[in-house]
Design an enzyme around this catalytic site. Structure first.
Site, PDB file in Angstrom:
ATOM      1  N   GLU A 201     -68.371 -64.618 -13.890  1.00 49.41           N
ATOM      2  CA  GLU A 201     -68.806 -64.274 -15.251  1.00 49.41           C
ATOM      3  C   GLU A 201     -68.453 -65.315 -16.315  1.00 49.41           C
ATOM      4  OE1 GLU A 201     -67.530 -60.350 -16.365  1.00 49.41           O
ATOM      5  OE2 GLU A 201     -68.424 -59.409 -14.630  1.00 49.41           O
TER       6      GLU A 201
ATOM      7  N   GLU B 124     -70.074 -56.814  -8.329  1.00 50.85           N
ATOM      8  CA  GLU B 124     -69.236 -55.810  -8.985  1.00 50.85           C
ATOM      9  C   GLU B 124     -70.134 -54.719  -9.523  1.00 50.85           C
ATOM     10  OE1 GLU B 124     -66.581 -57.131 -12.125  1.00 50.85           O
ATOM     11  OE2 GLU B 124     -65.921 -58.839 -10.923  1.00 50.85           O
TER      12      GLU B 124
HETATM   13  C1  FCB Z   1     -65.863 -57.492 -15.135  1.00 55.45           C
HETATM   14  C2  FCB Z   1     -64.738 -58.334 -14.557  1.00 55.45           C
HETATM   15  C3  FCB Z   1     -63.767 -57.554 -13.712  1.00 55.45           C
HETATM   16  C4  FCB Z   1     -63.482 -56.189 -14.286  1.00 55.45           C
HETATM   17  C5  FCB Z   1     -64.751 -55.468 -14.628  1.00 55.45           C
HETATM   18  C6  FCB Z   1     -64.549 -54.080 -15.166  1.00 55.45           C
HETATM   19  O1  FCB Z   1     -66.342 -58.104 -16.286  1.00 55.45           O
HETATM   20  O2  FCB Z   1     -65.266 -59.368 -13.773  1.00 55.45           O
HETATM   21  O3  FCB Z   1     -62.623 -58.335 -13.539  1.00 55.45           O
HETATM   22  O4  FCB Z   1     -62.622 -56.294 -15.341  1.00 55.45           O
HETATM   23  O5  FCB Z   1     -65.491 -56.206 -15.539  1.00 55.45           O
END
Ligand code: FCB
Length: 459
Positions: free
Chosen positions: A172, A367
């Site tokens: 990210e 994620e």
């Molecule tokens: C993302 C991050 C991860 C976590 C989630 C909730 O932006 O990559 O580390 O904090 O959000």
């Protein structure tokens, strides 16, 4: 059969045989044991009292001591893969120069432990814990940072190239640049719009140089991870929507795809910076093909004109410098504890949009998950909301596969309750509950659900 099992088996039946399910974490959020490594910008940020509930780097989940327990939990979950990140200051305590044998040894054992359990390691080189010595040089706004990152990559590739299934250069970069440099929501907390853009470019240049090093070591599956989402707005907000879509999604995909920096972005930001640092040879380096792209998806970004009743974490106009119209962020209910709208259909839109913007690149959801209040009843954590979130989002992901999107895997965020960055330990994303006072791990109902899904697929 319970309703939980029925839903897990429904998803298992939809899953292609080569699709990968996994769980994800990151180093600073779980490792603890900060005395055995160098310091990162997140240590400084936490020590300065900038984390809402006062959480510090220690103990976190004490994962460096308890990694065997966590490996066994991954085995119990029956996941195919585990996505973790390496702490730069654990491997190179002062950011550049000599590697730490102790630091490398930790990841060596972790990786061997995964392989011994038949779990594919997915390694993220940078998930936000920049060594403080490099921040002192200017951090991600410093010209030399991409070279330092390439050297760090080289140390990891020399040691681990033959044992890692998936490499990701960055996690990210939008968050690193705009929460850390354009605003002060995250470490290092610079709060300067021009620095945000400079950091964004340097992060992508670091990706390009790191990718080149990974190629020299002929690693398997080299890619990167972006947080992409769908920007929803009515037509009168089209100009703001375009700008926010560029900053959130297109800037990164344009650079990866070789389209350079968008002329709309340059025009909208001309009062902030002149972009004179952009260099064609560097753009060529950034746009070398990747083997896969990871998408972190949690929520859509919904724009409106009225001030929202409650602000969603990370939805702030200062994160999109140069937005040509005043707007607000208006997530619709239901939302998670982060204030993030729950909307699985925007995951589908994001996958469709991304495969059009970066064609011929296999996608992984690296994620996805939600923060919800946990109800502990008789020692059991019955996180029905989280089960429901996973069920609807995984179903949508599998429907996307059925529609022909080249989506090859899904990683739940997160294996463990951990330090949710500036929010601290009070926002819980784990499928496994962690009691931070004694480090007792308790699988939640959502972990049972994902385990049943994995067992169902393998039957
Ligand atoms: C993302 C991050 C991860 C976590 C989630 C909730 O932006 O990559 O580390 O904090 O959000």
């Amino acid at each position: 059969m319970s309703e939980l099992t029925a839903k897990a088996l429904e998803l298992a039946a939809m899953t292609p045989t080569d699709f990968i399910f996994g769980a994800a974490t990151s180093s600073w959020q779980i490792e603890g044991n900060s005395s055995t490594r160098g310091a990162s910008i997140w240590d400084d940020f936490a020590n300065a009292g900038r984390i809402k509930d006062g959480a510090l780097a220690d103990p976190a989940c004490d994962h460096v001591s308890l990694y065997q327990t966590d490996l066994d939990l991954l085995s119990w979950l029956n996941v195919d893969a585990y996505r973790f990140s390496v702490s730069w200051p654990r491997v190179i305590p002062t950011g550049s120069g000599k590697a730490s044998a102790v630091g490398l040894d930790f990841y060596d054992k972790l990786i061997d432990g995964l392989l011994a359990r038949n779990i594919k390691p997915s390694l993220t080189i940078y998930h936000w814990d920049l060594p403080v010595e490099l921040e002192a040089m200017g951090g991600w706004t410093w010209d030399g940072i991409s070279e330092s990152f390439a050297e760090y990559t080289n140390i990891l590739a020399e040691k681990f190239s033959d044992r890692i299934d998936f490499w990701s250069t960055l996690n990210e970069p939008w968050v690193s640049a705009f929460l850390g440099y354009a605003t002060a929501i995250h470490a290092p907390g610079r709060n300067d719009a021009a620095s945000g853009f400079r950091a964004a470019y340097n992060l992508m240049l670091a990706h390009g140089k790191s990718l080149q090093v990974l190629r020299e070591h002929s690693v398997k599956n080299a890619g990167t991870v972006l947080n992409l989402t769908s920007i929803i707005a009515t037509s009168e907000l089209a100009a703001a929507q375009e700008h926010i879509d560029i900053l959130q999604n297109r800037f990164w995909l344009d650079l990866l795809a070789g389209r350079g920096v968008s002329s709309v972005l340059i025009e909208n930001t001309k009062h902030i910076l002149d972009w004179d640092f952009v260099d064609q040879a560097e753009l060529d380096c950034i746009s070398k093909p990747i083997d896969w792209l990871g998408i972190n998806y949690y929520t859509p970004t919904r724009l409106g004109m009225a001030a929202p009743a409650s602000a969603a974490v990370g939805q702030d106009l200062a994160l999109y410098p140069g937005t040509p119209q005043p707007i607000s962020f208006n997530p619709l209910p239901p939302t998670t504890e982060m204030g993030w709208e729950i909307d699985a259909s925007s995951l589908l839109t994001t996958l469709q949009q991304t495969s059009a913007r970066l064609p011929n690149t296999p996608l992984y959801i690296t994620e996805n998950g939600g923060a919800f209040p946990d109800h502990i009843i008789d020692g059991k954590v019955l996180d029905f909301d989280r089960v429901d979130y996973f069920y609807t989002h995984i179903k949508t992901a599998l429907e996307a596969v059925a529609q022909g999107i080249d989506l090859k895997g899904y990683f739940a965020w997160s294996l463990l309750d951990n330090i949710e960055w500036a929010e601290g330990i009070s926002k819980k994303f784990g499928i496994i509950h962690n009691d931070f006072s004694n480090q007792k791990r308790t699988p939640k109902l959502s972990a049972e659900f994902l385990r049943e899904l994995n067992l169902g697929r393998k039957r």
